[in-house]
Design a protein around this motif. Sequence first.
Motif, PDB file in Angstrom:
ATOM      1  N   LEU A 125       7.165   3.008   7.430  1.00  0.00           N
ATOM      2  CA  LEU A 125       5.805   2.650   7.032  1.00  0.00           C
ATOM      3  C   LEU A 125       5.836   1.314   6.291  1.00  0.00           C
ATOM      4  N   ASP A 126       5.042   0.370   6.742  1.00  0.00           N
ATOM      5  CA  ASP A 126       4.972  -0.936   6.088  1.00  0.00           C
ATOM      6  C   ASP A 126       3.984  -0.842   4.927  1.00  0.00           C
ATOM      7  N   LEU A 127       4.531  -0.667   3.733  1.00  0.00           N
ATOM      8  CA  LEU A 127       3.695  -0.474   2.553  1.00  0.00           C
ATOM      9  C   LEU A 127       2.930  -1.738   2.185  1.00  0.00           C
ATOM     10  N   GLY A 128       3.475  -2.892   2.512  1.00  0.00           N
ATOM     11  CA  GLY A 128       2.778  -4.148   2.236  1.00  0.00           C
ATOM     12  C   GLY A 128       1.500  -4.270   3.035  1.00  0.00           C
ATOM     13  N   LYS A 129       1.578  -3.920   4.317  1.00  0.00           N
ATOM     14  CA  LYS A 129       0.375  -3.968   5.157  1.00  0.00           C
ATOM     15  C   LYS A 129      -0.626  -2.900   4.740  1.00  0.00           C
ATOM     16  N   LEU A 130      -0.125  -1.746   4.321  1.00  0.00           N
ATOM     17  CA  LEU A 130      -1.012  -0.694   3.829  1.00  0.00           C
ATOM     18  C   LEU A 130      -1.754  -1.156   2.580  1.00  0.00           C
ATOM     19  N   ALA A 131      -1.028  -1.773   1.651  1.00  0.00           N
ATOM     20  CA  ALA A 131      -1.652  -2.274   0.423  1.00  0.00           C
ATOM     21  C   ALA A 131      -2.667  -3.370   0.730  1.00  0.00           C
ATOM     22  N   THR A 132      -2.349  -4.221   1.694  1.00  0.00           N
ATOM     23  CA  THR A 132      -3.289  -5.265   2.092  1.00  0.00           C
ATOM     24  C   THR A 132      -4.538  -4.647   2.710  1.00  0.00           C
ATOM     25  N   GLY A 133      -4.359  -3.628   3.537  1.00  0.00           N
ATOM     26  CA  GLY A 133      -5.491  -2.961   4.176  1.00  0.00           C
ATOM     27  C   GLY A 133      -6.411  -2.275   3.188  1.00  0.00           C
ATOM     28  N   THR A 183       7.979   1.067  -3.878  1.00  0.00           N
ATOM     29  CA  THR A 183       7.638  -0.348  -3.701  1.00  0.00           C
ATOM     30  C   THR A 183       8.588  -1.284  -4.426  1.00  0.00           C
ATOM     31  N   THR A 184       9.514  -0.745  -5.185  1.00  0.00           N
ATOM     32  CA  THR A 184      10.496  -1.575  -5.882  1.00  0.00           C
ATOM     33  C   THR A 184      11.890  -1.170  -5.448  1.00  0.00           C
ATOM     34  N   SER A 229      15.477  -1.082  -1.154  1.00  0.00           N
ATOM     35  CA  SER A 229      14.957  -0.647   0.146  1.00  0.00           C
ATOM     36  C   SER A 229      13.502  -1.042   0.372  1.00  0.00           C
ATOM     37  N   ALA A 230      12.886  -1.715  -0.593  1.00  0.00           N
ATOM     38  CA  ALA A 230      11.465  -2.049  -0.473  1.00  0.00           C
ATOM     39  C   ALA A 230      11.286  -3.341   0.302  1.00  0.00           C
ATOM     40  N   LYS A 231      10.859  -3.203   1.538  1.00  0.00           N
ATOM     41  CA  LYS A 231      10.539  -4.388   2.332  1.00  0.00           C
ATOM     42  C   LYS A 231       9.052  -4.718   2.226  1.00  0.00           C
ATOM     43  N   SER A 232       8.330  -3.926   1.427  1.00  0.00           N
ATOM     44  CA  SER A 232       6.880  -4.079   1.333  1.00  0.00           C
ATOM     45  C   SER A 232       6.474  -5.389   0.677  1.00  0.00           C
ATOM     46  N   ALA A 233       7.308  -5.918  -0.213  1.00  0.00           N
ATOM     47  CA  ALA A 233       6.950  -7.158  -0.897  1.00  0.00           C
ATOM     48  C   ALA A 233       6.919  -8.335   0.075  1.00  0.00           C
ATOM     49  N   ILE A 234       7.597  -8.224   1.189  1.00  0.00           N
ATOM     50  CA  ILE A 234       7.642  -9.314   2.166  1.00  0.00           C
ATOM     51  C   ILE A 234       6.303  -9.468   2.865  1.00  0.00           C
ATOM     52  N   GLY A 282      -6.799  -3.331   0.169  1.00  0.00           N
ATOM     53  CA  GLY A 282      -7.397  -4.395  -0.632  1.00  0.00           C
ATOM     54  C   GLY A 282      -6.838  -4.475  -2.035  1.00  0.00           C
ATOM     55  N   LEU A 283      -5.589  -4.055  -2.210  1.00  0.00           N
ATOM     56  CA  LEU A 283      -4.982  -4.098  -3.534  1.00  0.00           C
ATOM     57  C   LEU A 283      -4.730  -5.535  -3.964  1.00  0.00           C
ATOM     58  N   MET A 284      -4.793  -5.760  -5.265  1.00  0.00           N
ATOM     59  CA  MET A 284      -4.513  -7.089  -5.811  1.00  0.00           C
ATOM     60  C   MET A 284      -3.022  -7.284  -6.023  1.00  0.00           C
ATOM     61  N   GLY A 285      -2.315  -6.211  -6.246  1.00  0.00           N
ATOM     62  CA  GLY A 285      -0.866  -6.239  -6.440  1.00  0.00           C
ATOM     63  C   GLY A 285      -0.291  -4.888  -6.073  1.00  0.00           C
ATOM     64  N   LEU A 286       1.000  -4.841  -5.803  1.00  0.00           N
ATOM     65  CA  LEU A 286       1.638  -3.567  -5.475  1.00  0.00           C
ATOM     66  C   LEU A 286       1.854  -2.753  -6.745  1.00  0.00           C
ATOM     67  N   PRO A 287       1.478  -1.485  -6.754  1.00  0.00           N
ATOM     68  CA  PRO A 287       1.754  -0.642  -7.917  1.00  0.00           C
ATOM     69  C   PRO A 287       3.263  -0.487  -8.109  1.00  0.00           C
ATOM     70  N   LYS A 288       3.672  -0.396  -9.355  1.00  0.00           N
ATOM     71  CA  LYS A 288       5.098  -0.221  -9.640  1.00  0.00           C
ATOM     72  C   LYS A 288       5.441   1.246  -9.479  1.00  0.00           C
ATOM     73  N   MET A 289       6.156   1.530  -8.423  1.00  0.00           N
ATOM     74  CA  MET A 289       6.606   2.878  -8.128  1.00  0.00           C
ATOM     75  C   MET A 289       7.921   2.760  -7.367  1.00  0.00           C
ATOM     76  N   PRO A 290       8.737   3.792  -7.337  1.00  0.00           N
ATOM     77  CA  PRO A 290      10.051   3.680  -6.701  1.00  0.00           C
ATOM     78  C   PRO A 290       9.998   3.224  -5.244  1.00  0.00           C
TER      79      PRO A 290
END
Length: 123
Positions: free
Chosen positions: A66-74, A86-87, A90-95, A76-84
């Motif tokens: 699951l691409d968490l970065g695209k999910l967060a963008t979809g 997304t950090t 193994s977190a490729k979501s920041a990319i 409409g988040l302003m930033g990724l929440p700090k959780m295991p």
Amino acid sequence: LKRRQVALQPAEEEELPLAAEDVSKQARTKAEQDRDIMERGARAFVSFVRGYKEHQCNFIFRLAELDLGKLATGIGLMGLPKMPETTGKSAKSAITFTPSAVDPDSVKFRDKAREKQRQRNLQ
């Protein structure tokens, strides 16, 4: 469905009024203007990720795919929440996620009473 003699007809293609990018941009714009929307979006993201991770059909719902970065963008988040999820290593979501240029601490509640309470809690 053929065995049960259910008639199938091809679906007609409908034109959607907005593209997905437009909807996510609108959601981010709303979140940048109202802290309540920003916080609800973050809670929805965390809830979705945890539900996805803990689902019993983990052979279908693989969090690693699951691409968490695209999910967060979809969402409409302003930033990724700090959780295991997304950090860490193994977190490729920041990319695939671009944070908002607006500082989340500067976003105010539209409801004046809630904003006063927030300001009191900050002091």
